[in-house]
Each structure stands twice: as structure tokens, then as C-alpha cells.
Design a protein around this motif. Structure first.
Motif, mmCIF file in Angstrom:
data_model
loop_
_atom_site.group_PDB
_atom_site.id
_atom_site.type_symbol
_atom_site.label_atom_id
_atom_site.label_comp_id
_atom_site.label_asym_id
_atom_site.label_seq_id
_atom_site.Cartn_x
_atom_site.Cartn_y
_atom_site.Cartn_z
ATOM 1 N N SER A 140 0.859 -1.174 0.000
ATOM 2 C CA SER A 140 0.000 0.000 0.000
ATOM 3 C C SER A 140 0.899 1.228 0.000
ATOM 4 C CB SER A 140 -0.910 0.008 1.234
ATOM 5 O OG SER A 140 -1.726 1.164 1.234
ATOM 6 N N ALA A 141 0.783 2.063 -1.038
ATOM 7 C CA ALA A 141 1.624 3.252 -1.161
ATOM 8 C C ALA A 141 0.835 4.350 -1.845
ATOM 9 C CB ALA A 141 2.886 2.934 -1.966
ATOM 10 N N ALA A 142 0.989 5.573 -1.353
ATOM 11 C CA ALA A 142 0.267 6.732 -1.898
ATOM 12 C C ALA A 142 -1.228 6.452 -1.984
ATOM 13 C CB ALA A 142 0.831 7.132 -3.256
ATOM 14 N N GLY A 143 -1.765 5.817 -0.939
ATOM 15 C CA GLY A 143 -3.194 5.614 -0.816
ATOM 16 C C GLY A 143 -3.783 4.523 -1.671
ATOM 17 N N LYS A 144 -2.944 3.611 -2.191
ATOM 18 C CA LYS A 144 -3.460 2.592 -3.089
ATOM 19 C C LYS A 144 -2.619 1.323 -2.976
ATOM 20 C CE LYS A 144 -4.437 1.942 -8.045
ATOM 21 N NZ LYS A 144 -4.350 2.583 -9.386
ATOM 22 N N GLU A 145 -3.268 0.163 -3.111
ATOM 23 C CA GLU A 145 -2.542 -1.104 -3.159
ATOM 24 C C GLU A 145 -1.899 -1.239 -4.536
ATOM 25 O OE1 GLU A 145 -1.734 -4.912 -1.125
ATOM 26 O OE2 GLU A 145 -2.519 -2.973 -0.487
ATOM 27 N N ARG A 146 -0.572 -1.493 -4.538
ATOM 28 C CA ARG A 146 0.158 -1.461 -5.801
ATOM 29 C C ARG A 146 0.988 -2.738 -5.972
ATOM 30 N NH1 ARG A 146 -0.112 3.880 -7.642
ATOM 31 N NH2 ARG A 146 -0.821 5.337 -6.020
ATOM 32 N N PRO A 147 1.015 -3.295 -7.199
ATOM 33 C CA PRO A 147 1.808 -4.500 -7.454
ATOM 34 C C PRO A 147 3.255 -4.150 -7.793
ATOM 35 C CG PRO A 147 0.573 -3.953 -9.411
ATOM 36 C CD PRO A 147 0.194 -2.913 -8.371
ATOM 37 N N ALA A 193 0.888 -2.462 -15.168
ATOM 38 C CA ALA A 193 1.575 -3.333 -16.125
ATOM 39 C C ALA A 193 2.376 -4.431 -15.421
ATOM 40 C CB ALA A 193 2.513 -2.507 -17.010
ATOM 41 N N ALA A 194 2.556 -4.329 -14.094
ATOM 42 C CA ALA A 194 3.379 -5.305 -13.377
ATOM 43 C C ALA A 194 2.882 -6.742 -13.527
ATOM 44 C CB ALA A 194 3.484 -4.923 -11.901
ATOM 45 N N PRO A 195 1.571 -7.030 -13.368
ATOM 46 C CA PRO A 195 1.119 -8.415 -13.554
ATOM 47 C C PRO A 195 1.400 -8.959 -14.952
ATOM 48 C CG PRO A 195 -0.541 -7.148 -12.376
ATOM 49 C CD PRO A 195 0.471 -6.162 -12.872
ATOM 50 N N ALA A 196 1.283 -8.102 -15.982
ATOM 51 C CA ALA A 196 1.570 -8.558 -17.342
ATOM 52 C C ALA A 196 3.052 -8.880 -17.513
ATOM 53 C CB ALA A 196 1.141 -7.491 -18.355
ATOM 54 N N ILE A 197 3.917 -8.065 -16.906
ATOM 55 C CA ILE A 197 5.356 -8.335 -16.968
ATOM 56 C C ILE A 197 5.668 -9.640 -16.254
ATOM 57 C CG2 ILE A 197 7.616 -7.516 -16.188
ATOM 58 C CD1 ILE A 197 6.528 -4.655 -16.569
ATOM 59 N N HIS A 198 5.013 -9.850 -15.116
ATOM 60 C CA HIS A 198 5.188 -11.101 -14.368
ATOM 61 C C HIS A 198 4.802 -12.305 -15.222
ATOM 62 C CE1 HIS A 198 4.658 -14.183 -11.338
ATOM 63 N NE2 HIS A 198 3.346 -14.182 -11.498
ATOM 64 N N ARG A 199 3.650 -12.240 -15.882
ATOM 65 C CA ARG A 199 3.201 -13.359 -16.722
ATOM 66 C C ARG A 199 4.136 -13.557 -17.916
ATOM 67 N NH1 ARG A 199 -1.831 -10.988 -15.419
ATOM 68 N NH2 ARG A 199 -1.870 -9.844 -17.402
ATOM 69 N N MET A 200 4.583 -12.454 -18.500
ATOM 70 C CA MET A 200 5.466 -12.539 -19.657
ATOM 71 C C MET A 200 6.778 -13.235 -19.301
ATOM 72 S SD MET A 200 7.139 -9.417 -21.850
ATOM 73 C CE MET A 200 8.168 -8.950 -20.450
ATOM 74 N N THR A 201 7.357 -12.901 -18.153
ATOM 75 C CA THR A 201 8.623 -13.526 -17.773
ATOM 76 C C THR A 201 8.434 -15.005 -17.421
ATOM 77 O OG1 THR A 201 8.381 -12.811 -15.466
ATOM 78 C CG2 THR A 201 9.612 -11.369 -16.943
ATOM 79 N N ARG A 202 7.261 -15.360 -16.943
ATOM 80 C CA ARG A 202 7.005 -16.782 -16.679
ATOM 81 C C ARG A 202 6.991 -17.572 -17.986
ATOM 82 N NH1 ARG A 202 2.533 -18.202 -12.264
ATOM 83 N NH2 ARG A 202 3.702 -20.144 -12.468
ATOM 84 N N LEU A 203 6.369 -16.993 -19.006
ATOM 85 C CA LEU A 203 6.327 -17.670 -20.298
ATOM 86 C C LEU A 203 7.695 -17.686 -20.971
ATOM 87 C CD1 LEU A 203 2.977 -16.211 -21.679
ATOM 88 C CD2 LEU A 203 3.385 -18.555 -20.904
ATOM 89 N N ALA A 204 8.458 -16.604 -20.767
ATOM 90 C CA ALA A 204 9.751 -16.485 -21.442
ATOM 91 C C ALA A 204 10.903 -16.943 -20.564
ATOM 92 C CB ALA A 204 9.975 -15.028 -21.854
ATOM 93 N N GLY A 205 10.594 -17.592 -19.452
ATOM 94 C CA GLY A 205 11.616 -17.980 -18.495
ATOM 95 C C GLY A 205 12.813 -18.685 -19.097
ATOM 96 N N PRO A 206 12.636 -19.702 -19.940
ATOM 97 C CA PRO A 206 13.795 -20.399 -20.511
ATOM 98 C C PRO A 206 14.713 -19.497 -21.332
ATOM 99 C CG PRO A 206 11.796 -21.697 -20.807
ATOM 100 C CD PRO A 206 11.361 -20.347 -20.301
ATOM 101 N N LEU A 207 14.155 -18.397 -21.888
ATOM 102 C CA LEU A 207 14.988 -17.518 -22.705
ATOM 103 C C LEU A 207 16.007 -16.756 -21.874
ATOM 104 C CD1 LEU A 207 12.367 -15.978 -25.153
ATOM 105 C CD2 LEU A 207 13.996 -17.825 -25.600
ATOM 106 N N THR A 208 15.738 -16.590 -20.554
ATOM 107 C CA THR A 208 16.655 -15.801 -19.742
ATOM 108 C C THR A 208 18.002 -16.467 -19.572
ATOM 109 O OG1 THR A 208 15.865 -16.776 -17.662
ATOM 110 C CG2 THR A 208 14.736 -14.789 -18.451
ATOM 111 N N THR A 209 18.090 -17.759 -19.856
ATOM 112 C CA THR A 209 19.375 -18.451 -19.773
ATOM 113 C C THR A 209 19.968 -18.697 -21.155
ATOM 114 O OG1 THR A 209 18.258 -20.593 -19.751
ATOM 115 C CG2 THR A 209 18.743 -19.600 -17.621
#
Length: 384
Positions: free
Chosen positions: A228-235, A267-283
Motif C-alpha cells: 500500500s503506497a500513496a493511498g493505493k494497493e500497488r503491485p 503493467a506489473a502483472p503482465a510483466i510477471h506473466r510474460m517472464t514466466r512464459l519467457a523464463g527459458p529464454l533468460t538463460t
């Protein structure tokens, strides 16, 4: 009195460090600027109203700083990307027995320093402190403050970083959208580092891990935190940091440390999902090289910060059952003003001499928690 050696004086953040050092020259002792062009360095020094020596050297070349550094010197560097350009600099500082401070926000470089330079630094008496700026001083300080409030039951620390655009008249704050974060709110170096970080493996602190530092490898954005920051729950997306090394140094009862970056809003949840799908590419080396090329050709690559910004780092302490025991926050000026002030004041502090640890350490151990709190307050970081 030890000398202060500055690398990166002609860059965006380095020029700000130089200006701060110029204002403190009477207290800072001898200052030397090192870089590839002595002419540019001399021009930058004149701009800052500073009288100092300049040395021409390509610091990416192995051993280039060995002829310059002396035992006890304070080396400050803002030259990145650090994973590409910082290793030889750090190695030279470790060999020389110098104090080393940098502005890195690159978790892989922080991990590399702790894993590879600790023994050499201990042997020579050097003190190396990576990430002595907006990354990662506020989070280390907020985490320690939350743990102090929570007491000995503290088992886990979670840290979140936020940047706000704010109205200089009313003080109202809002979270910049993604377009602003990648153009008018950050520097070109920050944006390039961020793209690279999103495409590289990361880590989290787990005391039970089979690793001498208690780390477990995971993807950047592997998890989502919520504050919770600046009056709002934030991811926030999880990232590596120096908190994973620095907080367990002073809080041995910790079982886990997580750090989240709250720059991306919805946009944080979308980035989270994207990195899960692209996980193997990080190596994958090819994919990581492609990320590096993308980072070098981002839109607005010459755009510098142009809107008023403030920062907040929030931390909470949990017990073994996961219950929240305490929360703490530190608030401060924009990342670049804060980083330049921390580096300049930190350099002056260590140039004054006195007792200090040796090895690779987080800022809490390097300065002691109370010493870091005092220095941070001088740089405009306030507790809320």
C-alpha cells in the motif's frame, strides 16, 4: 588524507557527483578524475568549478587502474553497464586495498562482486560497496528500520521501491505511466540497465538454500509483491538487489528477503506473466544478447529526466508464520540527486579515515546501521 578517484564524471550521474564533490572540496581532500578523454574531464572540472588532476585511462582494460590506485583511496564509479564495464574497476580496487562505491542498479553485478571479490578485498583491506545510491541504500535502510520495530521475531523482510511524479506546488503524487518511466522520468543508462535486468536471471535470499550466501536463483519478476503506497494497493515485480546480501549481514535471524520494483503500476502483472512464459529464454545467450542490443536502441535514448520525481522505499517485517509485525518507509528526492549526494557524501566520509570493515559488504555493514541512517538523512532521506 586518502584521495577520491571519480570515474564517469562526464556522464549524467557522474557529473552530478562531481558537482557535489566540488561543493565539498575543502572537506574532501584531493580529487582525481579518470576517464578516456583528459580534455573532456578538464572541461567538466572547469564547469563544476573544481581544481583537480585528471588521468587518461581506459578502465575497461585489465589492470588499467592499478597504476593509479593507492591503498586507502576512495574510488567512486558511475560507469555502466557495470556487468560490461565494471568488473576490471572493482578488481583493481580490491587489489589496491581501496574503498569502492558505485551507482549500479544491476543485480547480476552485485552478485558477482559478493561471490568473486570478497576474499581479495579481505586480503588487501579493501572495502567494496556496490549499489551505494538509489539502488540500493533506501531499501537496506527501510528493511533495517522495519526489523528494528518488529524486534527479534523478525524472520522475513520484503522491500518495495516506488518513484512518483509530483506537483511542486501542491505536493500531490502520482505514479508515472510506462511511457513516462521509459522517457521523461529516467535516464538513458537506467532504461538500458532495466531492459537488460528484465532479461536476466535473478535471485532471492532464502537462508535454507544450499548456497554460501543463502540465495536461490529465480527469474526477474518471478513473483508479485503488493504494498500500500500513496493511498493505493500497488503491485511490484520481484528483482535482485544488495538487500539480499546486506540485510542478513546485520540481521542474522532472517530466513528470507524479497525486493520488489513498483515502477510499472498496472503493467506489473503482465510483466510477471510474460517472464514466466519467457523464463527459458533468460538463460539463452542469444536472447540475452538480443536484449542487450534492444537496450542500446531504445526510443528516447537521449532523453534525460525532465519531470519532478520523488522516491519511496517501503519495507515490512514478518514473523515465521507470515504475519506482518511492522512496516517502515523512507522518502527522498529523485533517484539521480539522491545517488549523487550519497556517493559524494559517502566518499567524503571514507576519505576522512577511521575504522571500517574490509571485504564486499552492503551499506549497513559498511557504515553501521546508525551511520547509514545519519548519512541518508543528510541526503534528504526521511523516515515516514
Amino acid at each position: 588524507m586518502p584521495r577520491i578517484i571519480l570515474l564517469g564524471a562526464t556522464g549524467y550521474t557522474g557529473s552530478r557527483v562531481l558537482a557535489n564533490l566540488a561543493g565539498k572540496q575543502a572537506d574532501s581532500g584531493e580529487i582525481i578524475l579518470v576517464g578516456r578523454s583528459a580534455d573532456r574531464l578538464r572541461a567538466q572540472a572547469r564547469c563544476a568549478g573544481l581544481e583537480c588532476d585528471t588521468v587518461e585511462a581506459d578502465t575497461s582494460v585489465p589492470g588499467a587502474l592499478d597504476r593509479i590506485l593507492r591503498e586507502g583511496d576512495v574510488l567512486v564509479t558511475t560507469v555502466g553497464p557495470f556487468v560490461d564495464l565494471g568488473r576490471e574497476v572493482a578488481r583493481s580496487a580490491a587489489r589496491a586495498g581501496a574503498v569502492y562505491l558505485d551507482s549500479t542498479g544491476e543485480p547480476p553485478f552485485v552478485e558477482w562482486m559478493f561471490r568473486n571479490l570478497g576474499e581479495a578485498a579481505e586480503s588487501s583491506g579493501a572495502l567494496l560497496v556496490p549499489g551505494f545510491g538509489y539502488d540500493y541504500v533506501p531499501g537496506n535502510l527501510a528493511g533495517w528500520l522495519a526489523a528494528v520495530q518488529a524486534g527479534e521475531r523478525t524472520s522475513a523482510i520484503e522491500v518495495g521501491y516506488f518513484m512518483w511524479s509530483y506537483d511542486t506546488v501542491t505536493g500531490a503524487r502520482s505514479q508515472p505511466n510506462l511511457a513516462a518511466m521509459m522517457s521523461t522520468a529516467t535516464s538513458p543508462g537506467t532504461r538500458a540497465s532495466l531492459v537488460k535486468v528484465l532479461g536476466t536471471p535473478s535471485y532471492a535470499y532464502r537462508a535454507a538454500a544450499c548456497d554460501r550466501f543463502g540465495l536461490e536463483t529465480e527469474r526477474t519478476a518471478d513473483h508479485l509483491l503488493h504494498f500500500s503506497a500513496a493511498g493505493k494497493e500497488r503491485p511490484l515485480i520481484t528483482v535482485g538487489g544488495s538487500e539480499h546480501f546486506g540485510l542478513p549481514e546485520v540481521l542474522p535471524s532472517l530466513r528470507s528477503v524479497d525486493v520488489g520494483l513498483g515502477w510499472f503500476g498496472s503493467a506489473a502483472p503482465a510483466i510477471h506473466r510474460m517472464t514466466r512464459l519467457a523464463g527459458p529464454l533468460t538463460t539463452n545467450p542469444i536472447a540475452r544478447r538480443a536484449a542487450g542490443m534492444l537496450a542500446a536502441h531504445l526510443p528516447y535514448r537521449n532523453s534525460v529526466p525532465s519531470i519532478p520525481i520523488r522516491i519511496t522505499a517501503v519495507a515490512r517485517a514478518r514473523d515465521r508464520s507470515g504475519a506482518v509485525l511492522a512496516e517502515a518507509a523512507v522518502d527522498g528526492p529523485d533517484p539521480y540527486t539522491l545517488t549523487a549526494d550519497l556517493l559524494a557524501r559517502g566518499a567524503a566520509h571514507f576519505a576522512d579515515g577511521g575504522d571500517r570493515p574490509s571485504g564486499v559488504h552492503g551499506p549497513l555493514t559498511a557504515l553501521t546501521p546508525n551511520g547509514l541512517k545519519t548519512l541518508a538523512a543528510e541526503c534528504g532521506l526521511t523516515t515516514t
